[in-house]
Scaffold this active site. Structure first.
Site, PDB file in Angstrom:
ATOM      1  N   GLU A  70       0.815  -1.223   0.000  1.00 54.83           N
ATOM      2  CA  GLU A  70       0.000   0.000   0.000  1.00 54.83           C
ATOM      3  C   GLU A  70       0.844   1.267   0.000  1.00 54.83           C
ATOM      4  O   GLU A  70       0.447   2.272  -0.583  1.00 54.83           O
ATOM      5  CB  GLU A  70      -0.984   0.001   1.173  1.00 54.83           C
ATOM      6  N   ASP A  95      -9.786  -0.328   5.336  1.00 56.35           N
ATOM      7  CA  ASP A  95      -8.938  -0.727   6.471  1.00 56.35           C
ATOM      8  C   ASP A  95      -7.457  -0.810   6.042  1.00 56.35           C
ATOM      9  O   ASP A  95      -6.560  -0.557   6.836  1.00 56.35           O
ATOM     10  CB  ASP A  95      -9.372  -2.101   7.002  1.00 56.35           C
ATOM     11  N   HIS A 139     -11.913  -5.819   8.141  1.00 49.87           N
ATOM     12  CA  HIS A 139     -12.510  -5.552   6.823  1.00 49.87           C
ATOM     13  C   HIS A 139     -13.878  -4.903   6.991  1.00 49.87           C
ATOM     14  O   HIS A 139     -14.743  -5.062   6.149  1.00 49.87           O
ATOM     15  CB  HIS A 139     -12.718  -6.850   6.029  1.00 49.87           C
TER      16      HIS A 139
END
Lengths: 341, 315
Positions: A70, A95, A139
């Site tokens: 990420e 998340d 999640h």
């Protein structure tokens, strides 16, 4: 904003919510050669939710898969945007943005300000969030208040199919970083007719989804459809509810929201996120600061401060639904002369 | 020899800038946290000599004054920035840790350790589409080698063959702690192999060695052959930040570093090549006048107007 305000060819298309996002991405990639689309599994597989399906085939290397990294995805978006690209990246679940939150809060949000406007980072981060049956605690979070707290970025939550198309294009066209939080539960639901190819709207602006005179119900994201259902039930009880969909968390459309509340002077705020420190708290504060004399105390509906459980009956015990919103509407409207049919 | 004299002057300019900053900080004409780069000048000067700053992009850390000067940002803009003046390169919005001057190829310091690496990879990513031929430089310290963002950036750059050069300014301390106590390997550049890219160790106190390594790396990157990790060995002659008493440094270490620091070393090289004995003194006098003039001009400039504080947040 790059040239895309001219309508191409306005068409009516019958699309799912996911296909509406896809149509917006397709148009952005078509009209802006500087647009890039990347993220985990977005190219060849078309995204784990199928939102980016077919785009790799149409746009080749401008649509590509990244490692599960990420920081690299978001940092890659910041750096390429600073250089004139218009990156659109997918963070699979909101998340997961927390893994690389630095790149949003410390990096993307800072570029324009610290460079005194000589640099900017026109990037778009698409993600989705919220509770769904069986989704685990990592999640399931609703993080819009966390994003909205950061000056320098925009945050939107499209709920209708038309907004999925329009807000996505508005976000990509905007010259600042924008986080789009999509609605996972709507992705592959029913298809609807939407208009594509029209002029790109600027960012911002709430929508009154249902006009009403007794209570203002402010909502956004996953709660919109529950709110509309609750408003219909309330109507059957003689409570006329005005439903305001924020659409944009930042910039916040205070005029529309506070204007509605000034008319009704009764307000319910309903969101899926935790009420504690949630964006509803900000709206509550703005109502107070605006000096609006409410007829009855403001009511918030949201999730209590807890982790989100996976089991359906446990999640159902904390995540709000139409019946809880209806209860809140009754409390807010208790002084309305109600005539139950 | 002319090129070496230019290197010397640039290094002296950086050193004197930092010394002046320390002085202004002591007088509180500059406030806040400031990280000086004394001793590491050869990395910035050698690197920038090998770059084409009309198109290349440098992304340093908060210890980035030297990079800004080597990129050619006028000193008055840098002093002005530290003093919150209108002439400041970012009008005081950036401060010491966020010098940003894209006109000079300087795309912003960063006070989050390792955060610039994926951003530089992004700048290099854009180059693979826009035909600019740009190479991006991500510069960070040895401590950043243990940040996840740096590993993500190196893998991302390698797998996409991005034109980015990762420069590790290995001054042997990650902030206040010896890097040797933070990693199990002695040669940080060896991590490059783990990502399938070349890595090399460079004498970071020799601007010519730095320039040569950077030239090779940029040529390679521009050809589409992908990223490189260059570990540049150097020493910090000062603390991590102004006010750092450096009690963690063993006795004699700074003195030893002084014997190897790049300005004295290059002066000796020049002398060996027959340069005048006064070469350093002449350069120092010239730069000293320049620094004094820049400080005077920055000090005379108005403070940035507080009514502008909310500007430049959004387009």
């Amino acid at each position: 904003m790059p040239e895309l305000t001219t309508p191409t060819e306005i068409r009516t298309e019958t699309l799912s919510y996911a296909e509406s996002v896809n149509a917006a991405l397709r148009r952005a990639l078509t009209d802006w050669p500087e647009a890039l689309l990347f993220g985990e599994d977005v190219a060849l597989p078309g995204g784990v939710f199928g939102v980016t399906k077919g785009l790799r085939r149409l746009f080749g290397e401008r649509v590509f898969d990244t490692p599960i990294s990420e920081s690299a995805i978001l940092g890659g978006a910041v750096g390429s945007a600073m250089m004139g690209a218009r990156p659109i990246v997918e963070i699979m679940w909101a998340d997961f943005a927390l893994v690389a939150f630095d790149q949003i809060a410390n990096q993307a949000a800072n570029v324009r300000y610290v460079s005194r406007g000589r640099l900017s980072a026109p990037l778009t981060i698409r993600t989705q969030q919220g509770s769904a049956p069986g989704a685990c605690a990592q999640h399931s979070q609703s993080l819009e208040a966390l994003f909205a707290q950061i000056p320098g970025i925009n945050v939107c939550m499209p709920v209708t199919h038309q907004d999925a198309y329009d807000l996505t294009l508005a976000a990509i066209a905007d010259d600042d970083p924008t986080v789009i939080i999509e609605n996972r539960t709507l992705y592959h639901g029913r298809k609807e007719s939407i208009l594509t190819g029209g002029p790109v709207e600027p960012i911002g602006g709430a929508a009154i989804r249902r006009p009403g005179s007794d209570v203002t119900l402010v909502t956004w994201g996953s709660m919109l459809h529950q709110a509309l259902a609750a408003a219909e039930s309330a109507a059957a009880e003689g409570i006329d509810v005005e439903v305001v969909d924020l659409r944009w968390i930042r910039p916040f459309d205070a005029d529309t929201v506070l204007g509605s509340i000034e008319r009704t002077r009764r307000v319910v705020i309903a969101h899926e996120a935790h009420t504690f420190g949630g964006f509803g708290s900000e709206i509550s504060a703005q109502v107070a600061e605006a000096g609006i004399a409410l007829r009855v105390p403001l009511v918030r509906v949201g999730t209590p401060p807890t982790r989100i459980p996976a089991a359906v009956q446990l999640a159902g015990a904390v995540v709000p639904d139409a019946s809880r919103i209806l209860d809140a509407l009754r409390r807010a409207a208790h002084d309305v002369a109600v005539t139950v049919a | 020899m002319a090129a070496l004299t230019v290197h010397l002057e640039q290094m002296v300019r950086i050193r004197q800038f930092e010394e002046k900053v320390q002085e202004l900080r002591a007088r509180e004409e500059i406030v806040g946290s400031v990280h000086l780069c004394n001793g590491q000048e050869a990395i910035y000067v050698g690197s920038c000599a090998a770059l084409d700053l009309t198109r290349d992009a440098v992304f340093p850390t908060y210890r980035g004054h030297g990079w800004a000067i080597a990129c050619g940002v006028p000193l008055v803009q840098l002093f002005g920035e530290l003093m919150g003046r209108t002439v400041g390169v970012n009008g005081g919005r950036g401060g010491s840790a966020y010098f940003t001057a894209p006109d000079y190829g300087m795309y912003g310091e960063n006070s989050i350790v390792g955060a610039g690496a994926p951003i530089a990879a992004g700048a290099a990513l854009a180059a693979t589409f826009d035909g600019s031929g740009r190479v991006a430089v991500a510069a960070f310290g040895d401590g950043a080698m243990n940040q996840g963002s740096v590993h993500e950036a190196m893998n991302f750059a390698a797998v996409r063959s991005l034109p980015v050069i990762f420069v590790v300014e290995n001054n042997s301390y990650s902030e206040l702690t010896p890097i040797a106590s933070m990693v199990r390997i002695e040669r940080l550049f060896k991590r490059a192999a783990g990502y399938g890219m070349p890595g090399a160790r460079v004498d970071g106190n020799d601007p010519e060695a730095v320039a040569s390594a950077m030239s090779q790396a940029t040529e390679r990157a521009r050809k589409g052959a992908g990223p490189v990790l260059l570990e540049m060995l150097t020493q910090r002659l000062v603390g991590h930040y102004i006010g750092d008493a450096q009690q963690y440094r063993p006795a004699g270490e700074v003195e030893a570093s002084m014997a190897a620091e790049p300005i004295g070393r290059l002066t000796r090289v020049l002398a060996g090549l027959g340069a005048s004995a006064d070469v350093l003194r002449e350069v120092e006098a010239r730069v000293s006048a320049e620094v004094a003039a820049a400080v005077a001009e920055a000090t005379a400039a108005p403070l940035t107007d507080p009514t502008s504080v909310l500007e430049h947040l959004y387009a």
